[in-house]
Design a protein around this motif. Structure first.
Motif, PDB file in Angstrom:
ATOM      1  N   LEU A  44       9.715  42.542 112.319  1.00  0.00           N
ATOM      2  CA  LEU A  44      11.096  42.008 113.543  1.00  0.00           C
ATOM      3  C   LEU A  44      10.700  42.285 114.690  1.00  0.00           C
ATOM      4  N   ASN A  45       9.636  42.712 115.319  1.00  0.00           N
ATOM      5  CA  ASN A  45       9.292  42.818 116.622  1.00  0.00           C
ATOM      6  C   ASN A  45      10.341  43.701 117.389  1.00  0.00           C
ATOM      7  N   ARG A  46      10.458  44.786 116.518  1.00  0.00           N
ATOM      8  CA  ARG A  46      11.306  45.951 117.060  1.00  0.00           C
ATOM      9  C   ARG A  46      10.451  47.360 117.430  1.00  0.00           C
ATOM     10  N   PRO A  47      11.204  47.981 118.163  1.00  0.00           N
ATOM     11  CA  PRO A  47      10.198  49.308 118.445  1.00  0.00           C
ATOM     12  C   PRO A  47       9.921  50.043 116.960  1.00  0.00           C
ATOM     13  N   LEU A  48       9.089  50.789 117.237  1.00  0.00           N
ATOM     14  CA  LEU A  48       8.962  52.006 116.151  1.00  0.00           C
ATOM     15  C   LEU A  48       9.731  52.928 116.297  1.00  0.00           C
ATOM     16  N   PRO A  49       9.823  53.742 114.853  1.00  0.00           N
ATOM     17  CA  PRO A  49      10.746  54.717 115.308  1.00  0.00           C
ATOM     18  C   PRO A  49      10.161  55.986 116.191  1.00  0.00           C
TER      19      PRO A  49
END
Length: 172
Positions: A44-49
């Motif tokens: 989803l092209n979100r930042p990693l944890p």
């Protein structure tokens, strides 16, 4: 703190849940959440944890080792005084304390003892602050009674045992 301690005690003691199983299940849940978070973040092209640097610093390890060394040396000095110094009074104190711990430990489950310790650590300071004068008065009376009994035991029993001399004996 009291509610969480009671919840954990109930979970492990009354519900029959095993501590090792609990830790394993919590770690499994954590790993699964982090894995799916990382996979979904890339899709989803979100930042990693956000994970901190999972390392223990050398300074922290040194502090823990120094503190552990102090405790181990203290215990070893007591053992040395009992074994080599033949300190009868210290031997009797250690023996009575160990027997008391063993006796109390046989009456309760370890987790119940930890729970009782948490409850006492939360309630005793509050009760002492509220009733400090009365508690100090009763403790001083109890201390005097214990001292008189100890003196009687010391005079009648302990002083009859011969004490070793401070001279070093030659060993072959």
């Amino acid at each position: 703190m009291l509610a969480s301690a009671t919840t954990f005690w109930y979970l492990f003691e009354r519900a029959g849940y095993n501590f090792l199983s609990f830790v394993a299940n919590v770690l499994l849940l954590l790993v699964v959440i982090l894995f799916f978070w990382a996979k979904s973040a890339s899709l989803l092209n979100r930042p990693l944890p956000p994970l901190p640097n999972l390392e223990i610093s050398e300074k922290t390890v040194g502090k823990v080792a120094d503190e552990l060394q102090v405790w181990i040396n203290f215990v070893l000095s007591i053992v040395h005084d009992i074994a080599v110094g033949r300190n009868l009074k210290l031997f009797l104190k250690v023996a009575v304390c160990l027997w008391l711990v063993s006796f109390i430990g046989s009456l309760f489950n370890f987790l119940t003892l930890v729970y009782i310790g948490v409850i006492l650590s939360l309630s005793v300071p509050v009760a002492y602050d509220k009733y400090q004068h009365h508690i100090d008065e009763k403790l001083s009376v109890t201390h005097r009674i214990i001292q008189t009994h100890y003196r009687k035991i010391d005079e009648t029993v302990l002083r009859k045992f011969p004490l070793p001399s401070n001279k070093e004996k030659k060993m072959q």
